[in-house]
Design an enzyme around this catalytic site. Structure first.
Site, PDB file in Angstrom:
ATOM      1  N   ILE A  80       9.721  25.536  44.525  1.00 23.11           N
ATOM      2  CA  ILE A  80       9.973  26.966  44.315  1.00 23.11           C
ATOM      3  C   ILE A  80       9.787  27.751  45.418  1.00 23.11           C
ATOM      4  O   ILE A  80       8.708  27.392  46.132  1.00 23.11           O
ATOM      5  CB  ILE A  80       9.139  27.598  43.026  1.00 23.11           C
ATOM      6  CG1 ILE A  80       9.985  28.909  42.975  1.00 23.11           C
ATOM      7  CG2 ILE A  80       7.756  27.549  43.110  1.00 23.11           C
ATOM      8  CD1 ILE A  80       9.486  29.547  41.528  1.00 23.11           C
ATOM      9  N   VAL A  82      10.542  31.429  47.919  1.00 20.24           N
ATOM     10  CA  VAL A  82      11.168  32.666  47.891  1.00 20.24           C
ATOM     11  C   VAL A  82      11.282  33.211  49.606  1.00 20.24           C
ATOM     12  O   VAL A  82      10.366  32.972  50.233  1.00 20.24           O
ATOM     13  CB  VAL A  82      10.171  34.094  47.237  1.00 20.24           C
ATOM     14  CG1 VAL A  82      10.945  35.179  47.593  1.00 20.24           C
ATOM     15  CG2 VAL A  82      10.584  33.766  45.691  1.00 20.24           C
ATOM     16  N   GLU A 114       2.967  20.316  40.806  1.00 20.94           N
ATOM     17  CA  GLU A 114       1.551  20.188  41.820  1.00 20.94           C
ATOM     18  C   GLU A 114       1.860  21.363  42.759  1.00 20.94           C
ATOM     19  O   GLU A 114       2.616  21.813  43.306  1.00 20.94           O
ATOM     20  CB  GLU A 114       1.948  18.914  42.628  1.00 20.94           C
ATOM     21  CG  GLU A 114       1.534  17.776  41.883  1.00 20.94           C
ATOM     22  CD  GLU A 114       2.523  16.981  41.345  1.00 20.94           C
ATOM     23  OE1 GLU A 114       3.821  17.423  41.647  1.00 20.94           O
ATOM     24  OE2 GLU A 114       2.512  16.048  40.510  1.00 20.94           O
ATOM     25  N   ASN A 119      -3.094  26.682  48.420  1.00 18.85           N
ATOM     26  CA  ASN A 119      -1.962  27.540  48.164  1.00 18.85           C
ATOM     27  C   ASN A 119      -2.194  28.523  46.970  1.00 18.85           C
ATOM     28  O   ASN A 119      -1.950  28.348  45.888  1.00 18.85           O
ATOM     29  CB  ASN A 119      -0.772  26.752  48.006  1.00 18.85           C
ATOM     30  CG  ASN A 119       0.538  27.744  47.942  1.00 18.85           C
ATOM     31  OD1 ASN A 119       0.337  29.041  47.919  1.00 18.85           O
ATOM     32  ND2 ASN A 119       1.606  27.245  47.883  1.00 18.85           N
ATOM     33  N   TYR A 126       1.155  30.709  38.829  1.00 15.67           N
ATOM     34  CA  TYR A 126       1.326  29.848  37.739  1.00 15.67           C
ATOM     35  C   TYR A 126       0.055  30.051  36.582  1.00 15.67           C
ATOM     36  O   TYR A 126       0.289  30.228  35.367  1.00 15.67           O
ATOM     37  CB  TYR A 126       0.970  28.339  38.194  1.00 15.67           C
ATOM     38  CG  TYR A 126       2.113  27.989  39.353  1.00 15.67           C
ATOM     39  CD1 TYR A 126       3.293  28.332  39.270  1.00 15.67           C
ATOM     40  CD2 TYR A 126       1.599  27.247  40.257  1.00 15.67           C
ATOM     41  CE1 TYR A 126       4.127  28.005  40.230  1.00 15.67           C
ATOM     42  CE2 TYR A 126       2.625  26.915  41.523  1.00 15.67           C
ATOM     43  CZ  TYR A 126       3.839  27.357  41.338  1.00 15.67           C
ATOM     44  OH  TYR A 126       4.624  27.084  42.305  1.00 15.67           O
TER      45      TYR A 126
HETATM   46  C1  LIG Z   1       4.642  31.423  46.240  1.00 12.72           C
HETATM   47  C2  LIG Z   1       5.749  32.135  46.336  1.00 12.72           C
HETATM   48  C3  LIG Z   1       6.856  31.414  45.612  1.00 12.72           C
HETATM   49  C4  LIG Z   1       5.454  33.458  45.710  1.00 12.72           C
HETATM   50  O1  LIG Z   1       6.974  34.356  45.828  1.00 12.72           O
HETATM   51  P1  LIG Z   1       6.899  35.918  45.640  1.00 12.72           P
HETATM   52  O2  LIG Z   1       8.425  36.213  44.969  1.00 12.72           O
HETATM   53  O3  LIG Z   1       6.462  36.439  46.568  1.00 12.72           O
HETATM   54  O4  LIG Z   1       6.136  35.931  44.414  1.00 12.72           O
HETATM   55  P2  LIG Z   1       5.860  37.091  43.349  1.00 12.72           P
HETATM   56  O5  LIG Z   1       6.291  38.382  44.011  1.00 12.72           O
HETATM   57  O6  LIG Z   1       6.843  36.799  41.796  1.00 12.72           O
HETATM   58  O7  LIG Z   1       4.342  37.134  42.839  1.00 12.72           O
HETATM   59  C5  LIG Z   1       3.903  36.632  41.549  1.00 12.72           C
HETATM   60  C6  LIG Z   1       2.449  36.335  41.923  1.00 12.72           C
HETATM   61  O8  LIG Z   1       2.080  35.278  42.705  1.00 12.72           O
HETATM   62  C7  LIG Z   1       0.880  35.752  43.322  1.00 12.72           C
HETATM   63  N1  LIG Z   1       1.079  35.825  44.698  1.00 12.72           N
HETATM   64  C8  LIG Z   1       2.243  35.645  45.465  1.00 12.72           C
HETATM   65  N2  LIG Z   1       2.269  35.870  46.877  1.00 12.72           N
HETATM   66  C9  LIG Z   1       0.847  36.309  47.050  1.00 12.72           C
HETATM   67  C10 LIG Z   1       0.258  36.438  48.120  1.00 12.72           C
HETATM   68  N3  LIG Z   1       0.715  36.578  49.433  1.00 12.72           N
HETATM   69  N4  LIG Z   1      -1.177  36.659  48.036  1.00 12.72           N
HETATM   70  C11 LIG Z   1      -1.642  36.927  46.776  1.00 12.72           C
HETATM   71  N5  LIG Z   1      -1.157  36.640  45.582  1.00 12.72           N
HETATM   72  C12 LIG Z   1      -0.013  36.352  45.562  1.00 12.72           C
HETATM   73  C13 LIG Z   1       0.187  37.109  42.675  1.00 12.72           C
HETATM   74  O9  LIG Z   1      -0.592  36.699  41.649  1.00 12.72           O
HETATM   75  C14 LIG Z   1       1.595  37.778  42.266  1.00 12.72           C
HETATM   76  O10 LIG Z   1       1.559  38.529  41.248  1.00 12.72           O
HETATM   77  P3  LIG Z   1       1.207  40.298  41.282  1.00 12.72           P
HETATM   78  O11 LIG Z   1       2.183  40.429  42.273  1.00 12.72           O
HETATM   79  O12 LIG Z   1       1.224  40.669  40.124  1.00 12.72           O
HETATM   80  O13 LIG Z   1      -0.057  40.081  42.168  1.00 12.72           O
HETATM   81  C15 LIG Z   1       6.157  32.475  47.904  1.00 12.72           C
HETATM   82  O14 LIG Z   1       4.913  33.165  48.492  1.00 12.72           O
HETATM   83  C16 LIG Z   1       6.749  31.293  48.584  1.00 12.72           C
HETATM   84  O15 LIG Z   1       8.007  30.868  48.632  1.00 12.72           O
HETATM   85  N6  LIG Z   1       5.727  30.716  49.350  1.00 12.72           N
HETATM   86  C17 LIG Z   1       6.242  29.570  50.110  1.00 12.72           C
HETATM   87  C18 LIG Z   1       6.596  28.174  49.350  1.00 12.72           C
HETATM   88  C19 LIG Z   1       5.428  28.094  48.313  1.00 12.72           C
HETATM   89  O16 LIG Z   1       4.262  27.841  48.510  1.00 12.72           O
HETATM   90  N7  LIG Z   1       6.030  27.512  47.072  1.00 12.72           N
HETATM   91  C20 LIG Z   1       5.033  27.241  45.986  1.00 12.72           C
HETATM   92  C21 LIG Z   1       4.877  25.565  46.022  1.00 12.72           C
HETATM   93  S1  LIG Z   1       3.849  25.202  44.813  1.00 12.72           S
END
Ligand SMILES: CC(C)(COP(=O)(O)OP(=O)(O)OC[C@H]1O[C@@H](n2cnc3c(N)ncnc32)[C@H](O)[C@@H]1OP(=O)(O)O)[C@@H](O)C(=O)NCCC(=O)NCCS
Length: 162
Positions: A80, A82, A114, A119, A126
């Site tokens: 996943i 973004v 996983e 991270n 999750y």
């Molecule tokens: C992890 C990832 C998918 C989150 O995407 P996102 O669209 O920014 O996430 P959301 O805006 O839906 O945030 C959901 C929650 O995730 C957590 N979160 C996401 N990014 C965060 C950050 N930079 N720092 C702290 N918490 C974070 C928070 O709990 C957040 O909830 P909140 O906004 O109510 O505090 C994105 O950072 C990403 O693509 N990372 C690189 C790929 C990756 O690591 N994928 C996961 C593999 S297991």
């Protein structure tokens, strides 16, 4: 995020199944998102009947995606991601909730994933969606300093909430 942005975004946000033609955009996001991105061939292998490749769009632009594999009655969230330009606007949470609903509709009873030990932001997402840690896989991921453990998280899909 401002209230007006959230309102506009909720109108324009949409999840759809990805096609092979979407791969160039997926690969752009993947390569910016990870230090160890999947190769194109890995994504190509996921266009099979027991996989779901979901994309989330904002006004028609792909801003994130998720890859889920179904094995008997267990779903595995393999990826996943973004786009770095669109993070912290709730896209991952929205996509995760969407794919959880779809997996439950498809008869899956559990969703497993996983996540790298380092991270924490993904793990927070999750855990806030009801996942719990069920184990660890030592040295599962490559890392800049060698190898890194994976935390294994699970969400039960059968039940009144799904
Ligand atoms: C992890 C990832 C998918 C989150 O995407 P996102 O669209 O920014 O996430 P959301 O805006 O839906 O945030 C959901 C929650 O995730 C957590 N979160 C996401 N990014 C965060 C950050 N930079 N720092 C702290 N918490 C974070 C928070 O709990 C957040 O909830 P909140 O906004 O109510 O505090 C994105 O950072 C990403 O693509 N990372 C690189 C790929 C990756 O690591 N994928 C996961 C593999 S297991």
């Amino acid at each position: 995020m401002s209230a007006s942005y959230r309102a506009i975004e909720s109108l324009a946000r949409q999840v759809r199944l990805l096609q092979i033609e979407d791969l160039p955009e997926v690969l752009d996001i993947e390569r910016m998102g990870y230090s160890f991105p999947w190769a194109e061939s890995v994504f190509r292998d996921c266009f099979r009947p027991n996989y779901r490749l979901w994309g989330v769009e904002l006004s028609g632009e792909l801003v994130g995606y998720a890859v889920v594999a179904y094995l008997v009655d267990e779903a595995h969230l393999l990826n996943i991601c973004v786009s770095s330009r669109h993070r912290r606007h709730g896209f991952a949470r929205y996509l995760l909730r969407y794919l959880v609903c779809e997996a439950a509709k498809d008869g899956m009873v559990q969703l497993i994933l996983e996540v790298r030990e380092s991270n924490q932001s993904a793990a927070d997402l999750y855990l806030s969606e009801g996942f719990s840690e069920i184990g660890r896989r030592p040295n599962y991921y490559p890392s800049s300093s060698g190898r890194e453990d994976a935390r294994v998280l699970s969400l039960t899909l059968s039940g009144p909430d799904h």
